[in-house]
Design a protein around this motif. Structure first.
Motif, PDB file in Angstrom:
ATOM      1  N   PHE A  87      28.704 -20.129 -64.298  1.00  0.00           N
ATOM      2  CA  PHE A  87      28.411 -19.747 -62.924  1.00  0.00           C
ATOM      3  C   PHE A  87      27.035 -20.271 -62.561  1.00  0.00           C
ATOM      4  N   ASP A 139      22.389 -18.489 -58.776  1.00  0.00           N
ATOM      5  CA  ASP A 139      22.238 -17.590 -57.631  1.00  0.00           C
ATOM      6  C   ASP A 139      23.425 -16.643 -57.466  1.00  0.00           C
ATOM      7  N   LYS A 140      24.443 -16.751 -58.332  1.00  0.00           N
ATOM      8  CA  LYS A 140      25.600 -15.870 -58.189  1.00  0.00           C
ATOM      9  C   LYS A 140      25.254 -14.438 -58.590  1.00  0.00           C
ATOM     10  N   TYR A 141      24.472 -14.272 -59.635  1.00  0.00           N
ATOM     11  CA  TYR A 141      24.107 -12.942 -60.116  1.00  0.00           C
ATOM     12  C   TYR A 141      22.589 -12.804 -60.052  1.00  0.00           C
ATOM     13  N   ASN A 166      22.150 -13.897 -48.090  1.00  0.00           N
ATOM     14  CA  ASN A 166      21.258 -14.914 -48.651  1.00  0.00           C
ATOM     15  C   ASN A 166      20.362 -15.433 -47.549  1.00  0.00           C
ATOM     16  N   VAL A 194      25.817  -6.748 -58.457  1.00  0.00           N
ATOM     17  CA  VAL A 194      26.965  -7.616 -58.738  1.00  0.00           C
ATOM     18  C   VAL A 194      28.088  -6.866 -59.437  1.00  0.00           C
ATOM     19  N   SER A 218      21.839 -14.615 -67.388  1.00  0.00           N
ATOM     20  CA  SER A 218      22.215 -14.056 -66.093  1.00  0.00           C
ATOM     21  C   SER A 218      20.943 -13.550 -65.431  1.00  0.00           C
TER      22      SER A 218
END
Length: 599
Positions: free
Chosen positions: A283, A286-288, A370, A315, A390
């Motif tokens: 991933f 910036d996803k988590y 965001n 998250v 992460s």
């Protein structure tokens, strides 16, 4: 008062190493750990009721993974299995256990419990002891070295062991809950500045680092980064003291590096270059990441928490890494103000702030939106090692440092006038009570079928064959298969699984939560996901047969009550023919298939 500025900023003397006799044993030193143990049991109580019959509902997948990890630890101790590599899952490729969070320093000591009582009991015990041990370890270091008030040390241990970040990770993350080595690493690093401790202190630190690697490497990385930020900030604010201590400090670090390097050379080499190694996460950074508003909000497992609101700020239920609450956040700020004259306390606060900002990722996120405002993490997100983390978990560092600052400030106010001291104490109560943890939620798990409990599977699965469960063990789809294998302590071998490995080696070695894709795994995933039986051609059936040969299948078993089980059954009938009902499950005998030679 032995505040942090006195401990860190003044040269240590041999006499300072021996605490006063009155401080060696006090009633608080018994009641503090007992209180932590009671809270830890409350947090895990619903899983304690049935360790093997329940699953933590906020993290069912990792629950299955860590059951597997404890089963592997049992095989290491009782069957002489390779601790760094497992050949029981993901047949024929196996799993690089060093490249996964396999907590070998926990699973191997608990292997006798796993062997005689099952991995479910070992897991709930490890989670409970993780919370208890982390709080107790911080209480010990604080009370022996940084504060004189046992109440202050208790508050620090309480926060460090039961902050929302630790409680949320108690949802099956044995590795993150078990932070009881961290405070001793921190203290040993700070003691390296003492004259004459370079060799002894360096060796002790190297051994602690080695131990921590076999608990959780991410926590070690966070600790190293936090200490690095602390040292830089301290040196900038007190250059004379830093220059005075640099020679002893660097010499001790060198000894620690050599000690840990010798002990960890092969395990780390195997982790990053051995079979099943990978690079990067599946991933984007910036996803988590940490949401700005989560800092002053309540976590879902806090007494004042609201799960519906928290979902917009976190998250998942395992990643509530900040969530200090409004009064808690205010008390952290107040504590920094109280301790402002201490250079060491200011440096600790700066280190916590730096890691908190890093946890927000490459761009600022506000209530899930965001903003596009760039943050410093964007400059380092692709660096080796950092790209394996992460990013939101950097917030755990800020949570721990906050607990230390609260303890130091509580100790400092002991000399204040009663009225001012009372205001601070009221603030602590208003901060801590709403953050009190609630028992973690669980769901009932399906009992193992008689096919497994009565040992019927053995006639189908010889030493070179596997038991193929459908749904196949995958992230989010194969909890049943992972759990079946783990609760039988990996007596039989299985294909695929939920673990970290390369997505498509050797062409693509990016990290993945699944084994490399195959025709049959993709097909069965679609059937389970959408509930539509597959329309198979002769070519499709040949591919399924080839995959079963590749997996060394001895028997295929449909897990009862699976999602879209009727569609899976129809597909398997089309591919493999009519099943037999054996021991409460539908099975397809695959012993007639050839077994490919082992490489």
């Amino acid at each position: 008062m032995r505040a942090v500025d006195e401990v860190v900023e003044q040269p240590a003397t041999p006499e300072a190493e021996t605490p006063p006799v009155a401080a060696r044993w006090r009633r608080a030193d018994l009641w503090a750990p007992l209180s932590y143990l009671a809270i830890a049991v409350v947090v895990m109580i619903q899983l304690w009721i049935s360790p093997s019959g329940r699953v933590l509902s906020s993290n069912k997948d990792d629950h299955g993974f860590f059951l597997y990890v404890f089963a592997h630890g049992e095989r290491v101790l009782f069957h002489g299995a390779n601790p760094l590599f497992d050949d029981r899952m993901n047949v024929p490729d196996g799993v690089n256990m060093m490249a996964n969070t396999t907590v070998l320093a926990i699973t191997i000591p608990l292997a006798p419990i796993t062997h005689f009582f099952g991995p479910g009991l070992s897991m709930v015990l490890a989670l409970t002891l993780g919370l208890f041990g982390t709080a107790t370890a911080w209480y010990w270091v604080l009370s022996r070295h940084l504060v004189t008030s046992r109440v202050a040390a208790w508050i620090g241990g309480l926060w460090c062991g039961f902050a929302p970040s630790l409680v949320s990770h108690a949802n099956a993350h044995v590795n993150f809950v078990s932070q009881y080595v961290t405070p001793f690493i921190v203290w040993q690093v700070l003691r390296l500045r003492e004259p004459g401790r370079a060799v002894r202190g360096g060796i002790i630190l190297g051994l602690l680092v080695t131990l921590q690697v076999f608990i959780n490497e991410e926590t070690l990385l966070f600790t190293a980064l936090a200490l690095g930020a602390f040292v830089v900030a301290y040196a900038a604010m007190a250059p004379r003291n830093a220059k005075r201590d640099a020679r002893h400090f660097l010499a001790g670090l060198g000894v620690a590096g050599v000690t840990a390097g010798v002990l960890l050379a092969y395990p780390l080499y195997f982790q990053f270059t051995g079979p099943g190694s990978y690079h990067g996460q599946p991933f984007l950074p910036d996803k988590y990441s940490t949401d700005l508003l989560s800092i002053g909000a309540f976590a879902r497992q806090s007494l004042a928490g609201n799960a519906a609101l928290t979902r917009h700020l976190s998250v998942s239920g395992t990643e509530d890494n900040t969530f200090f609450g409004p009064v808690g956040l205010a008390m952290i700020v107040v504590s920094v103000v109280v301790l402002w004259r201490s250079v060491a306390a200011r440096a600790a606060a700066i280190a916590g702030l730096v890691l908190l900002v890093v946890s927000m990722g490459p761009a600022l996120k506000v209530f899930g939106w965001n903003s596009g405002i760039p943050l410093p993490f964007g400059l380092v997100s692709k660096l080796p090692i950092i790209d394996l983390v992460s990013v939101t978990r950097f917030g755990m560092v800020a949570a721990t440092i906050s607990g230390v600052l609260l303890a130091l400030a509580t100790d400092r106010i002991g000399g204040w006038p009663a009225r001012r001291r009372r205001w601070f104490q009221v603030g602590l109560v208003l901060a801590l009570v709403p953050l009190a943890p609630k028992p973690l939620p669980v769901i009932a798990a399906d009992p193992l079928p008689a096919f497994l409990t009565e040992g019927t599977w053995r006639q189908y699965v010889a030493a070179d064959r596997t038991l193929v469960t459908v749904p196949l063990p995958e992230v989010t789809t194969g909890r049943g298969g992972m759990r079946w294998a783990a609760l039988t302590t990996l007596e039989y071998k299985s294909p695929r699984g939920y673990f970290m490995g390369p997505v498509d080696p050797p062409e693509d070695e990016t990290g993945s939560w699944n084994a490399p894709r195959r025709f049959t795994s993709d097909l069965l995933w679609r059937v389970r996901e959408y509930g539509v039986p597959a329309a198979l051609t002769d070519a499709d059936r040949a591919k399924i047969r080839n995959d079963l040969i590749f997996w060394r299948a001895g028997v295929v078993v449909l897990i009862p009550d699976s999602r879209n089980g009727d569609a899976l059954l129809t597909t398997l009938r089309d591919a493999l023919g009519e099943p037999r009902m054996v021991g409460g499950v539908e099975v397809w005998d695959m012993r007639s298939l050839p077994v490919p030679p082992e490489e």
